[in-house]
Design a protein around this motif. Structure first.
Motif, PDB file in Angstrom:
ATOM      1  N   VAL A  20     116.728  69.626  67.471  1.00 31.12           N
ATOM      2  CA  VAL A  20     115.680  69.765  66.460  1.00 31.12           C
ATOM      3  C   VAL A  20     116.142  70.702  65.349  1.00 31.12           C
ATOM      4  O   VAL A  20     115.938  70.454  64.165  1.00 31.12           O
ATOM      5  CB  VAL A  20     114.381  70.283  67.100  1.00 31.12           C
ATOM      6  CG1 VAL A  20     113.377  70.669  66.028  1.00 31.12           C
ATOM      7  CG2 VAL A  20     113.792  69.220  68.012  1.00 31.12           C
ATOM      8  N   GLU A 225     112.824  64.030  75.051  1.00 24.22           N
ATOM      9  CA  GLU A 225     113.630  65.012  74.327  1.00 24.22           C
ATOM     10  C   GLU A 225     114.732  65.576  75.215  1.00 24.22           C
ATOM     11  O   GLU A 225     115.864  65.794  74.768  1.00 24.22           O
ATOM     12  CB  GLU A 225     112.737  66.123  73.788  1.00 24.22           C
ATOM     13  CG  GLU A 225     111.806  65.650  72.677  1.00 24.22           C
ATOM     14  CD  GLU A 225     111.029  66.783  72.032  1.00 24.22           C
ATOM     15  OE1 GLU A 225     111.132  67.932  72.526  1.00 24.22           O
ATOM     16  OE2 GLU A 225     110.338  66.522  71.047  1.00 24.22           O
ATOM     17  N   ASP A 437     110.730  63.014  52.037  1.00 33.37           N
ATOM     18  CA  ASP A 437     111.141  62.637  53.397  1.00 33.37           C
ATOM     19  C   ASP A 437     112.013  61.384  53.361  1.00 33.37           C
ATOM     20  O   ASP A 437     111.550  60.304  52.960  1.00 33.37           O
ATOM     21  CB  ASP A 437     109.915  62.374  54.276  1.00 33.37           C
ATOM     22  CG  ASP A 437     109.091  63.635  54.492  1.00 33.37           C
ATOM     23  OD1 ASP A 437     109.660  64.606  55.011  1.00 33.37           O
ATOM     24  OD2 ASP A 437     107.889  63.627  54.148  1.00 33.37           O
ATOM     25  N   VAL A 443     115.434  61.015  63.049  1.00 39.41           N
ATOM     26  CA  VAL A 443     114.422  61.642  63.895  1.00 39.41           C
ATOM     27  C   VAL A 443     114.443  61.000  65.276  1.00 39.41           C
ATOM     28  O   VAL A 443     114.758  59.816  65.420  1.00 39.41           O
ATOM     29  CB  VAL A 443     113.017  61.521  63.273  1.00 39.41           C
ATOM     30  CG1 VAL A 443     112.965  62.262  61.956  1.00 39.41           C
ATOM     31  CG2 VAL A 443     112.616  60.060  63.080  1.00 39.41           C
ATOM     32  N   ASN A 445     111.720  60.754  67.462  1.00 35.74           N
ATOM     33  CA  ASN A 445     110.517  59.977  67.738  1.00 35.74           C
ATOM     34  C   ASN A 445     109.962  59.372  66.456  1.00 35.74           C
ATOM     35  O   ASN A 445     110.014  60.000  65.388  1.00 35.74           O
ATOM     36  CB  ASN A 445     109.448  60.874  68.378  1.00 35.74           C
ATOM     37  CG  ASN A 445     109.951  61.521  69.652  1.00 35.74           C
ATOM     38  OD1 ASN A 445     110.268  60.850  70.622  1.00 35.74           O
ATOM     39  ND2 ASN A 445     110.046  62.847  69.642  1.00 35.74           N
ATOM     40  N   TRP A 447     106.980  59.004  65.483  1.00 35.86           N
ATOM     41  CA  TRP A 447     105.875  59.730  64.864  1.00 35.86           C
ATOM     42  C   TRP A 447     106.340  60.903  64.015  1.00 35.86           C
ATOM     43  O   TRP A 447     105.563  61.501  63.270  1.00 35.86           O
ATOM     44  CB  TRP A 447     104.888  60.220  65.930  1.00 35.86           C
ATOM     45  CG  TRP A 447     105.511  60.995  67.063  1.00 35.86           C
ATOM     46  CD1 TRP A 447     105.843  60.498  68.290  1.00 35.86           C
ATOM     47  CD2 TRP A 447     105.874  62.379  67.079  1.00 35.86           C
ATOM     48  NE1 TRP A 447     106.390  61.485  69.078  1.00 35.86           N
ATOM     49  CE2 TRP A 447     106.419  62.660  68.355  1.00 35.86           C
ATOM     50  CE3 TRP A 447     105.778  63.406  66.143  1.00 35.86           C
ATOM     51  CZ2 TRP A 447     106.877  63.912  68.715  1.00 35.86           C
ATOM     52  CZ3 TRP A 447     106.239  64.668  66.498  1.00 35.86           C
ATOM     53  CH2 TRP A 447     106.777  64.914  67.775  1.00 35.86           C
ATOM     54  N   GLU A 448     107.622  61.212  64.068  1.00 37.98           N
ATOM     55  CA  GLU A 448     108.143  62.318  63.276  1.00 37.98           C
ATOM     56  C   GLU A 448     108.453  61.927  61.837  1.00 37.98           C
ATOM     57  O   GLU A 448     108.767  62.778  61.024  1.00 37.98           O
ATOM     58  CB  GLU A 448     109.410  62.877  63.930  1.00 37.98           C
ATOM     59  CG  GLU A 448     109.202  63.491  65.295  1.00 37.98           C
ATOM     60  CD  GLU A 448     110.496  63.980  65.904  1.00 37.98           C
ATOM     61  OE1 GLU A 448     110.839  65.150  65.682  1.00 37.98           O
ATOM     62  OE2 GLU A 448     111.162  63.193  66.596  1.00 37.98           O
ATOM     63  N   THR A 449     108.410  60.650  61.524  1.00 31.04           N
ATOM     64  CA  THR A 449     108.725  60.192  60.177  1.00 31.04           C
ATOM     65  C   THR A 449     107.512  59.535  59.533  1.00 31.04           C
ATOM     66  O   THR A 449     106.748  58.843  60.220  1.00 31.04           O
ATOM     67  CB  THR A 449     109.905  59.191  60.187  1.00 31.04           C
ATOM     68  OG1 THR A 449     110.081  58.657  58.857  1.00 31.04           O
ATOM     69  CG2 THR A 449     109.658  58.038  61.147  1.00 31.04           C
TER      70      THR A 449
END
Length: 458
Positions: A20, A225, A437, A443, A445, A447-449
């Protein structure tokens, strides 16, 4: 995976802080589970690069099938005399650390390698399997006990412990089934990766091969992760991973309502394919989508899974196998050969996992026969394959405003939800308001983008 001597066989999961932090630096800016260069009709996966038209060479694509069997399970499973060709090659489970000495390898903590000669009749059985044309892979780890790297902190003794197993059984492919506490222990993960790098280096110097597979938990959203961290640690240590074997099972709440086990498992492979490409890119290795598929394996838990209501049927097996063949994944396994039969009439509670039957009516079919279709190579044929940089095969990703159907993404522009842009020859759609972005940011996951991949520019 749980040893089959226990009623509940298989699960898996999870640090990722280092990765991360790397992502944050680059951009300025995951159940318990035991385990495409696709056609145009597949569902788009967020942040996956446009598919190339290439296919891996024959030398780089040697798909094989081998089912898991737990040597310490009761009743004893006679892997050495399989009833069908799909049971010919096996993954023997599990080598773990002895309870009295973490640097001593044992079968399930019950037998040292020497004790297994008499206690499991193992040397004779292995000789018989070889006589009948079978090949074996050794799996280290599982859920219930310590994998060697977890407790053995002496680097030299750790390498020697792995060496003892590999040399004793003459294997060219090993499987690292890392889950539970073994997976959460990132310091152990670093020791494991360093040991694997040393083992491969020594064998390369001696002119022999050692293929290393990581077996990890997965959900329909992809690797956890902790699983991604384990992959990253291997790559950073210089390990040439043969691939990542995903335990497509025990999804629990992560499986969408209405999705079959096959559909959830297909989603897990698609998501993990994107993640694996990202992890290789972060390690400085560019691979084509086709090559990444060859580095993915899958291991469904046949019939009744550990999670109540999760049943992987023969129809699921056929659908999953078709997807795996179409996308040319590198490996298929099954948990487990011991369970690949209909339960007898004396086993009445089919909602409870058995270590010797599947819990579903198989008739005269075997899950292993269905899942093995198309996986016609052998482990020893795949072991010599090496990973090579493929940046030159990916092609020019420069976007042309004159031919792009939507505006080219720019860092200083703001984009409202549902806005579509073009970036690196792909069309993306914004999920929410976004500024700065990258559409193809690496990324873990989805949902991170804020971007969803729609598909390649025609």
């Amino acid at each position: 995976m749980l040893p089959e001597s226990h009623a509940s066989p298989d699960r898996k999961r999870r640090p990722f802080l280092l990765l991360v932090l790397v992502l944050v630096a680059l951009l300025g800016v995951g159940g318990y589970v035991a385990f495409q260069l696709g056609g145009d009709d597949r569902a788009p996966v967020a942040n996956e690069p446009a598919p190339e038209t290439d296919q891996p060479s024959t030398e780089a694509y040697q798909p094989w099938f081998a089912g898991y069997t737990d040597l310490t399970a009761t009743p004893v499973f006679t892997f050495e005399t399989p009833d069908s060709e799909s049971g010919r090659d096996v993954v023997l489970s599990f080598i773990v650390a002895a309870t009295t000495d973490a640097c001593t390898p044992t079968w399930g903590t019950y037998y040292t390698l020497d004790e297994a000669v008499e206690g499991l009749d193992l040397d004779r059985r292995l000789a018989r399997a070889e006589q009948l044309g079978g090949q074996v892979i050794v799996s280290f780890g599982g859920l219930l006990n310590d994998e060697l790297s977890t407790g053995c902190t002496d680097p030299a003794r750790l390498v020697a412990a792995y060496d003892e197993v590999i040399d004793r059984y003459g294997v060219s492919t090993i499987d690292l089934d890392i889950e539970g506490g073994n997976l959460r222990d990132t310091v152990a993960g670093e020791r494991r990766a360093a040991a694997m790098a040393t083992l491969q280096e020594n064998r390369t110097a001696a002119g022999t091969d050692l293929a290393v597979w990581l077996t990890l938990p997965v959900s329909p959203a992809g690797m956890t992760e902790d699983g991604a961290t384990a992959v990253s640690q291997m790559l950073e240590a210089g390990v040439d991973l043969a691939g990542v074997n995903l335990m497509t099972m025990d999804y629990g709440a992560s499986r969408a309502d209405g999705d079959s086990m096959a559909e959830a498992s297909i989603a897990a492979l698609q998501s993990s394919h994107r993640q694996l490409g990202m992890l290789y890119r972060l390690a400085g290795i560019e691979l084509t989508a086709a090559t990444l598929w060859t580095k993915i394996g899958a291991t469904p838990m046949i019939g009744q899974n550990d999670v109540a209501g999760e049943i992987f049927s023969l129809a699921d097996a056929a659908q999953f196998n078709a997807f795996a063949q179409e996308n040319r994944i590198g490996r298929m396994s099954v948990w487990s050969l011991n369970r690949d039969q209909t339960c007898g009439s004396d086993y009445v509670d089919l909602t409870r996992v058995s270590n010797s039957c599947s819990g579903v009516d198989q008739g005269d079919q075997r899950f292993s026969d269905v899942l093995a279709q198309g996986f016609d190579s052998r482990p020893t044929s795949a072991a010599p394959i090496k990973t090579t940089e493929e940046a030159g095969q990916i092609g020019d990703l420069t976007d042309d405003p004159a031919t792009s159907p939507y505006p080219i993404w720019t860092e200083g522009s703001t984009y409202l939800a549902d806005t579509q842009v073009v970036w690196h020859r792909n069309v993306y759609q914004a999920k929410w308001w976004t500024l700065g972005d990258l559409p193809d940011a690496p990324v873990l996951n989805e949902w991170e983008t804020p971007w969803t991949l729609i598909g390649p520019v025609d």
